[in-house]
Design a protein around this motif. Structure first.
Motif, mmCIF file in Angstrom:
data_model
loop_
_atom_site.group_PDB
_atom_site.id
_atom_site.type_symbol
_atom_site.label_atom_id
_atom_site.label_comp_id
_atom_site.label_asym_id
_atom_site.label_seq_id
_atom_site.Cartn_x
_atom_site.Cartn_y
_atom_site.Cartn_z
ATOM 1 N N ALA A 83 0.890 -0.882 -0.365
ATOM 2 C CA ALA A 83 -0.304 -0.365 -0.021
ATOM 3 C C ALA A 83 0.912 1.590 -0.356
ATOM 4 C CB ALA A 83 -0.862 -0.022 0.935
ATOM 5 N N GLU A 93 -2.762 4.690 0.267
ATOM 6 C CA GLU A 93 -4.443 3.641 0.593
ATOM 7 C C GLU A 93 -4.623 4.071 2.162
ATOM 8 O OE1 GLU A 93 -2.031 2.316 -1.495
ATOM 9 O OE2 GLU A 93 -3.538 1.959 -3.386
ATOM 10 N N THR A 115 -9.604 2.382 2.241
ATOM 11 C CA THR A 115 -9.107 1.349 0.802
ATOM 12 C C THR A 115 -9.402 -0.044 1.548
ATOM 13 O OG1 THR A 115 -9.304 3.042 -0.068
ATOM 14 C CG2 THR A 115 -8.287 1.374 -0.909
ATOM 15 N N LEU A 116 -9.001 -0.264 2.566
ATOM 16 C CA LEU A 116 -7.690 -1.408 2.955
ATOM 17 C C LEU A 116 -9.310 -2.432 3.699
ATOM 18 C CD1 LEU A 116 -4.281 -0.626 3.716
ATOM 19 C CD2 LEU A 116 -4.252 -2.394 2.446
ATOM 20 N N LYS A 161 6.282 -1.940 -6.538
ATOM 21 C CA LYS A 161 5.511 -1.759 -6.003
ATOM 22 C C LYS A 161 5.776 -3.041 -5.218
ATOM 23 C CE LYS A 161 1.656 -4.476 -6.690
ATOM 24 N NZ LYS A 161 0.983 -5.348 -7.216
ATOM 25 N N ASP A 184 -3.310 -6.686 -4.479
ATOM 26 C CA ASP A 184 -3.345 -4.981 -4.356
ATOM 27 C C ASP A 184 -4.243 -4.207 -3.043
ATOM 28 O OD1 ASP A 184 -1.756 -4.902 -6.893
ATOM 29 O OD2 ASP A 184 -3.817 -4.385 -8.850
ATOM 30 N N ALA A 185 -4.184 -2.885 -2.855
ATOM 31 C CA ALA A 185 -4.714 -2.343 -1.921
ATOM 32 C C ALA A 185 -5.988 -2.806 -1.417
ATOM 33 C CB ALA A 185 -4.404 -0.954 -1.756
ATOM 34 N N ASP A 186 -6.944 -3.097 -2.638
ATOM 35 C CA ASP A 186 -8.263 -2.564 -2.642
ATOM 36 C C ASP A 186 -8.980 -3.635 -3.092
ATOM 37 O OD1 ASP A 186 -6.962 -2.607 -5.736
ATOM 38 O OD2 ASP A 186 -8.167 -1.761 -6.136
#
Lengths: 323, 494
Positions: free
Chosen positions: B98, B101, B105-106, B170, B201-203
């Protein structure tokens, strides 16, 4: 599980390749105008005829035989040569042509107009008319009634005429009309007189009669008259000079150009306020040449502004001509 | 410049120069030899339509698999496995890299893990923050307080900025987190072979049976450590709220991934996916200086295992956010940048070919095939829309009277028009399938949105125009010119 799907995919993949390989020659030969001759087993290059008519949906007679499609249509795979084509529609004159077709080329006839046998004529005015004029915007029609000397106006697509002005008795029939750009004034002129007819209904309401104003033209015979884009100034071209005057009673004309040529012709570009005209000039070799000149009358153009100021003194000024 | 660097630069130039070469050749041909250009355009259009029909059939097959396996009880299937394939020995390590974020979002991603059917005492969660993010520690504290007790392990890591040899990518963050997780796993006496790592991914909200499905496939796959496990990414988190433009783009991206899942020999990892932790450690983690970490990790493992590495498709979904912004124009920009970052995967080509050149064990035919597939897919991406949209009409526009009086000049628009009418059938299939992968409509969204979501497919030609090829051509041009892209994470909600 994956094996079964991959097997299906394998079949689909090769099926797609097969469709591509088999379909492509047909598409390309069609696109390039090739026709496969089954007797000679050879490709022959052909041409085509493209037909489009107005109105659409007309019958096509190809070599005097009715073609399967109606216009717009394409007649494909034609061997080079001349073909008799007739495009026919009931109640319209047919279009007939001997069309030459070349290999690999298209004979385009895409602007065929079929004219009606009985033209669609519609009566627009109910009274006897002396003359008429359609404004530049193409949305109104004006006509002068011969019986009661009045000017009527109507939208082009209706017959709803309304009186916009009187036209006084005793004035001889004008030869030309010029509607001002703002649509509020009409100029009528013949060779010797210039009349200004206001078209605003309120001008008639007060007095009950439209004031038709005769305007003074300095000298000579009127060749043409134009409105300036401001709908206030009038440019008059006579056989002797070019004059400018204001659209009002007792306006004194200003001579912009003295003409050498008696029978000039002129065109006025109202969008740019530029007058184009023909005149003679004595050249250095002693001969007289006829040339085309332009006179910029844009109000932003200084000479015109200055000339208009001079009007108050009743003086004229000749504009230098640029050969 | 040393030899390796020179070779790498040459390889970096190849994709862009091929794409530009194709485009410019066709433009020149349209001017000089319009008939030849028209012939090529007809061949390409026909090829493209056959290809679209073929790929749509694969999409239907993938869809059939996805929905066929939707209600399967994967955990029960794990339980039914023989004792030598004991699922209970497996641990799932889930890393969420992340940067910037926020907890909101997390939080849904962690909630989705909590809802998983897989036992949480077998799950280790790592929230991988960047130390350069000033909010990182505060956000970590909030989430730790909420979720720490829910899993076997819950770590928060803070990747230091500016480590030697690293880019701000990332991959660098995920690698740092994986190394920290390795220490944790070692401290608990867990064997690396028994850990499956998922980098999300964070989402990313995983479906509740994702980890059970993943465990089952891991346990039943031959050579499970020589495979990555790829779920179907969908963008359902905010799909009902997203604007039409962004929604269509993301649905199309999901469909492309579903199609790829049917082409196993070309299948490469994308976005959120899973793999053996042992493999990750063996191959030396994610590259720390490349933007396309999600796909390059596959190629790294492929080279490490001498071509004996594959991607196993998982027909379960992981849901992410549709990237959109406050205005239509900003959404286009955001989508464009996201697609360009995806297209930056073209950097895998020099990486792979360099790896192939150093390798002596992978068969040459295999090397050529994989290298060609990779190159072809990126070049096709960069040129197809430009050929169809811009070069297609060019012979008619610049061919002049000569071309227009030729039979092909007359037939070209008719044939291309007719061919693309066939694509209406494939479009209809896409529209129908797009409806079926949608989550149920939220209460606050009116039913009329259903109509809009069908009608919005009419903007596909505009999307093709804007996002069809240009992001890929942009990425390839940058790589060709040595203007390397930094990693710009897509902020999904604004």
């Amino acid at each position: 599980m994956h094996y079964k799907e991959q097997k299906i995919r394998f079949v689909l993949y090769w099926l797609s390749v097969l469709v591509f390989l088999m379909g492509l020659p047909s598409i390309l030969s069609y696109a390039l105008g090739y026709k496969f001759n089954t007797r000679t087993l050879r490709f022959t290059k052909t041409g085509l005829i493209a037909l489009k008519s107005q109105p659409a949906g007309a019958n096509i007679y190809f070599e005097k035989k009715l073609f399967k499609d109606k216009t717009p249509a394409t007649i494909n795979e034609l061997l080079p040569g001349a073909y008799h084509i007739k495009v026919a529609l009931e109640d319209y004159y047919p279009w007939v042509m001997q069309v030459a077709v070349e290999a690999g080329k298209v004979a385009r006839f895409e602007k065929i107009i079929l004219f009606p046998i009985r033209p669609n004529i519609e009566k627009l005015s109910n009274e006897s008319s002396l003359s008429f004029w359609i404004d530049d915007k193409r949305d109104s029609i004006y006509y002068v009634s011969q019986e009661n000397n009045s000017i009527y106006k109507s939208e082009l697509d209706t017959q709803d005429y309304r009186k916009v002005s009187d036209f006084p008795h005793g004035v001889s029939a004008p030869i030309k009309w010029r509607l001002s750009p703002d649509g509020e004034k009409l100029l009528c002129f013949d060779l010797h007189q210039l009349l200004l007819v206001p078209l605003r209904p309120q001008s008639t309401a007060a007095s009950g009669e439209t004031k038709v104003l005769p305007l003074d033209v300095m000298q000579g015979t009127i060749v043409d008259v134009f409105w300036h884009s401001d709908s206030y100034h009038i440019i008059v071209v006579t056989d002797k000079n070019i004059e400018a005057l204001e659209a009002m009673r007792s306006s004194k004309p200003v001579t912009l150009v003295s003409l050498n040529k008696n029978s000039t012709c002129a065109f006025y570009d109202v969008r740019a306020d530029i007058l184009y005209f023909l005149d003679s000039q004595l050249a250095g070799d002693g001969k007289i040449y006829d040339n085309i000149y332009r006179l910029d009358l844009n109000s932003r153009f200084d000479p015109f502004r200055e000339l208009m100021k001079l009007r108050t003194n009743g003086q004229g000024q000749k504009v230098k001509k640029n050969p | 410049m040393d030899r390796d660097r020179r070779l790498r630069r040459i390889l970096e130039v190849i994709p862009g120069s091929i794409s530009w070469g194709i485009i410019l050749s066709l433009v020149i041909l349209a001017v000089l030899k319009p008939v030849a250009c028209a012939v090529i355009i007809i061949i390409f259009d026909f090829y493209w339509i056959i290809r679209t029909a073929y790929l749509t059939t694969l999409l239907v097959m993938a869809y059939h698999k996805l929905f066929g396996q939707r209600d399967r009880d994967w955990l029960a299937q794990c339980r039914a496995l023989p004792p030598e394939r004991n699922w209970q020995r497996l641990y799932h390590l889930v890393i969420f890299p992340a940067y910037q974020e926020k907890p909101q979002t997390l939080r849904p991603s962690l909630e989705a893990l909590k809802q998983s059917t897989y036992p949480k005492e077998k799950m280790i969660v790592v929230l991988a923050f960047e130390e350069r993010d000033p909010q990182a520690r505060a956000n970590a504290g909030i989430l730790e307080a909420e979720f720490k007790r829910d899993f076997f392990g819950f770590l928060t890591t803070f990747h230091p900025d500016g480590l030697a040899g690293e880019g701000r990518t990332k991959g660098a963050n995920a690698t740092w987190a994986a190394k920290k997780a390795k220490e944790f796993i070692g401290s608990k006496g867990i064997r690396y072979e028994e850990v499956i790592i998922s980098c999300f991914d964070a989402d990313t909200c995983a479906e509740n049976n994702y980890f059970a499905c993943l465990s089952y496939h891991f346990l039943t796959s031959p050579k499970p450590h020589q495979a990555s496990y790829q779920p179907i990414p969908v963008y359902n988190n905010n799909i009902w709220q997203a604007p039409s433009f962004a929604r269509i783009v993301e649905i199309s991206a999901s469909f492309c991934q579903m199609i790829e899942s049917m082409r196993l020999e070309k299948f490469v990892t994308f976005s959120s996916h899973s793999m053996s932790f042992k493999t990750l450690v063996d191959i030396g983690y994610w590259p720390v200086n490349m933007v396309s970490d999600d796909s390059v990790i596959y190629w790294k493992a492929y080279l490490f295992y001498k071509g004996e590495y594959r991607v196993v498709p998982l027909y379960v979904t992981v849901s992410m956010d549709v990237a959109y912004s406050s205005s239509f124009f900003k959404t286009i920009i955001k989508q464009y940048r996201q697609k360009r970052r995806w297209a930056w995967g073209v950097e895998n080509f020099p990486f792979l070919v360099t790896g192939f050149l150093c390798d002596r064990e992978i068969a040459v035919v295999k090397k050529i095939r994989r290298g060609f597939h990779l190159l072809e897919s990126h070049v096709t991406w960069a040129v197809w829309a430009i050929i169809v949209v811009f070069i297609g009409p060019l012979p008619i526009l610049v061919g002049g009277a000569f071309f227009n009086q030729m039979t092909i000049g007359y037939n070209l628009p008719k044939i291309t028009g007719l061919l693309f009418h066939f694509t209406l059938f494939t479009s209809l299939t896409w529209i129908i399938l797009s409806r079926t992968i949608l989550p149920s409509r939220p209460r606050e969204i009116g039913w009329t949105k259903n109509i809009l979501m069908i009608a919005e497919w009419a903007i596909v030609p505009f999307i093709i125009l804007v996002l069809g090829s240009t992001p890929a051509l942009d990425a390839q041009t940058r790589l060709m010119l040595g203007k390397y892209m930094p990693f710009n994470p897509t902020a999904k909600k604004e």
